[in-house]
Design a protein around this motif. Sequence first.
Motif, PDB file in Angstrom:
ATOM      1  N   PHE A  71      36.275  12.673 -57.488  1.00 14.99           N
ATOM      2  CA  PHE A  71      36.970  13.825 -56.015  1.00 14.99           C
ATOM      3  C   PHE A  71      37.108  12.567 -54.629  1.00 14.99           C
ATOM      4  N   ASP A  72      38.154  11.972 -54.106  1.00 16.63           N
ATOM      5  CA  ASP A  72      38.356  11.417 -53.249  1.00 16.63           C
ATOM      6  C   ASP A  72      39.285  12.396 -51.632  1.00 16.63           C
ATOM      7  N   SER A  73      38.825  12.310 -50.259  1.00 17.45           N
ATOM      8  CA  SER A  73      39.482  13.227 -49.530  1.00 17.45           C
ATOM      9  C   SER A  73      38.692  12.502 -47.974  1.00 17.45           C
ATOM     10  N   THR A  74      39.358  13.196 -46.995  1.00 17.76           N
ATOM     11  CA  THR A  74      39.241  12.976 -45.627  1.00 17.76           C
ATOM     12  C   THR A  74      38.104  13.619 -45.466  1.00 17.76           C
ATOM     13  N   TYR A  75      36.846  13.549 -44.104  1.00 16.02           N
ATOM     14  CA  TYR A  75      36.156  14.377 -44.272  1.00 16.02           C
ATOM     15  C   TYR A  75      36.210  14.787 -42.502  1.00 16.02           C
ATOM     16  N   THR A  76      35.462  15.234 -41.860  1.00 19.71           N
ATOM     17  CA  THR A  76      34.593  15.606 -40.792  1.00 19.71           C
ATOM     18  C   THR A  76      33.758  16.285 -40.906  1.00 19.71           C
ATOM     19  N   ILE A  77      32.870  16.292 -39.787  1.00 22.70           N
ATOM     20  CA  ILE A  77      31.342  16.760 -39.870  1.00 22.70           C
ATOM     21  C   ILE A  77      31.167  16.991 -38.141  1.00 22.70           C
ATOM     22  N   ASP A  78      30.794  18.404 -38.373  1.00 26.97           N
ATOM     23  CA  ASP A  78      30.539  18.687 -37.060  1.00 26.97           C
ATOM     24  C   ASP A  78      28.626  18.829 -37.351  1.00 26.97           C
ATOM     25  N   THR A  79      28.394  17.801 -36.270  1.00 27.08           N
ATOM     26  CA  THR A  79      26.488  18.646 -36.606  1.00 27.08           C
ATOM     27  C   THR A  79      26.157  19.374 -34.953  1.00 27.08           C
ATOM     28  N   ALA A  80      27.479  20.108 -33.735  1.00 27.68           N
ATOM     29  CA  ALA A  80      26.779  20.752 -33.382  1.00 27.68           C
ATOM     30  C   ALA A  80      26.104  21.996 -33.925  1.00 27.68           C
ATOM     31  N   LYS A  81      26.581  22.222 -35.701  1.00 30.92           N
ATOM     32  CA  LYS A  81      26.634  23.636 -35.820  1.00 30.92           C
ATOM     33  C   LYS A  81      24.560  23.725 -36.842  1.00 30.92           C
ATOM     34  N   GLN A  82      24.382  24.409 -36.959  1.00 32.02           N
ATOM     35  CA  GLN A  82      22.867  24.249 -37.416  1.00 32.02           C
ATOM     36  C   GLN A  82      22.795  25.333 -38.520  1.00 32.02           C
ATOM     37  N   GLU A  92      44.524  13.815 -52.809  1.00 33.65           N
ATOM     38  CA  GLU A  92      45.626  14.163 -53.979  1.00 33.65           C
ATOM     39  C   GLU A  92      45.440  14.794 -54.970  1.00 33.65           C
ATOM     40  N   GLY A  93      46.412  15.559 -56.251  1.00 31.93           N
ATOM     41  CA  GLY A  93      46.081  16.236 -56.787  1.00 31.93           C
ATOM     42  C   GLY A  93      46.110  17.668 -56.437  1.00 31.93           C
ATOM     43  N   ASP A  94      45.674  19.045 -57.262  1.00 36.83           N
ATOM     44  CA  ASP A  94      45.277  19.877 -56.735  1.00 36.83           C
ATOM     45  C   ASP A  94      44.391  20.195 -55.637  1.00 36.83           C
ATOM     46  N   LEU A  95      43.965  19.269 -55.334  1.00 38.18           N
ATOM     47  CA  LEU A  95      43.569  19.702 -53.974  1.00 38.18           C
ATOM     48  C   LEU A  95      43.421  18.777 -52.951  1.00 38.18           C
ATOM     49  N   LYS A  96      44.489  17.825 -52.755  1.00 39.78           N
ATOM     50  CA  LYS A  96      45.249  17.391 -51.732  1.00 39.78           C
ATOM     51  C   LYS A  96      45.773  18.674 -50.722  1.00 39.78           C
ATOM     52  N   GLY A  97      44.837  18.120 -49.493  1.00 43.14           N
ATOM     53  CA  GLY A  97      45.200  19.585 -48.160  1.00 43.14           C
ATOM     54  C   GLY A  97      44.593  20.534 -48.022  1.00 43.14           C
ATOM     55  N   LYS A  98      43.661  20.682 -49.387  1.00 39.73           N
ATOM     56  CA  LYS A  98      42.654  21.532 -49.379  1.00 39.73           C
ATOM     57  C   LYS A  98      41.531  21.728 -49.102  1.00 39.73           C
ATOM     58  N   VAL A  99      40.826  21.875 -48.023  1.00 38.34           N
ATOM     59  CA  VAL A  99      39.274  22.107 -47.442  1.00 38.34           C
ATOM     60  C   VAL A  99      38.379  22.057 -48.416  1.00 38.34           C
ATOM     61  N   ALA A 100      36.649  21.022 -49.137  1.00 31.91           N
ATOM     62  CA  ALA A 100      36.064  21.728 -49.989  1.00 31.91           C
ATOM     63  C   ALA A 100      35.016  21.684 -48.276  1.00 31.91           C
ATOM     64  N   PRO A 101      34.216  23.203 -48.017  1.00 31.66           N
ATOM     65  CA  PRO A 101      33.196  22.949 -46.623  1.00 31.66           C
ATOM     66  C   PRO A 101      31.762  22.787 -46.920  1.00 31.66           C
ATOM     67  N   GLY A 102      31.217  22.375 -46.695  1.00 31.20           N
ATOM     68  CA  GLY A 102      29.959  22.292 -46.886  1.00 31.20           C
ATOM     69  C   GLY A 102      28.147  22.071 -46.332  1.00 31.20           C
ATOM     70  N   ILE A 103      27.599  21.412 -46.289  1.00 31.97           N
ATOM     71  CA  ILE A 103      26.826  21.749 -44.998  1.00 31.97           C
ATOM     72  C   ILE A 103      26.203  20.007 -45.547  1.00 31.97           C
ATOM     73  N   PHE A 104      25.507  19.974 -44.554  1.00 26.38           N
ATOM     74  CA  PHE A 104      24.281  18.511 -45.304  1.00 26.38           C
ATOM     75  C   PHE A 104      23.321  18.408 -44.588  1.00 26.38           C
ATOM     76  N   LYS A 105      22.469  17.171 -44.772  1.00 24.92           N
ATOM     77  CA  LYS A 105      21.618  16.622 -43.543  1.00 24.92           C
ATOM     78  C   LYS A 105      20.925  14.962 -44.273  1.00 24.92           C
ATOM     79  N   LEU A 106      20.445  14.298 -42.839  1.00 24.93           N
ATOM     80  CA  LEU A 106      20.828  12.861 -43.283  1.00 24.93           C
ATOM     81  C   LEU A 106      18.925  12.968 -43.421  1.00 24.93           C
TER      82      LEU A 106
END
Length: 143
Positions: A71-82, A92-106
């Motif tokens: 999976f190769d992508s660009t990304y942005t994060i929003d840490t104002a959300k909880q 690239e490929g079938d996923l080019k320009g499509k957003v895979a949304p998620g949550i994360f924690k460090l």
Amino acid sequence: MLRSRGAILCFLLVTTLLADEPVTVKQIIGSWKCVSATIDGRPLAGDTAGQLRLTMTPDRYKTERGDQVLFDSTYTIDTAKQPAQIDMVGTEGDLKGKVAPGIFKLDGDTLTICYVMPGKERPKAFESEPQSEVFLVTWKRAQ
């Protein structure tokens, strides 16, 4: 005695304030090794998970297994959300320009990312139940 209580209270206050600081892109940049992965409620075999690598630059998110880019992508994060949100946009490929949304924690050197493929609703919790189509991956910073 009063001074030591004051010092302890001050320490606890500062520690609490620092713990609530939002994660920055700078903190997640680097190379990561997969510790565990659950996909659609099914844990990935440990030896397979151990082959996965994640590389994060200031704007790029790339997972690989050996020489194969998964999976190769660009990304942005929003840490104002909880919990903090991450949006990965395929490059690239079938996923080019499509957003895979998620949550994360460090947490120290452990990065947990929970996401779905494009077109699905962003996960609300760090869990992957059967038939949820949710990917839950835990990464450790590579040394």
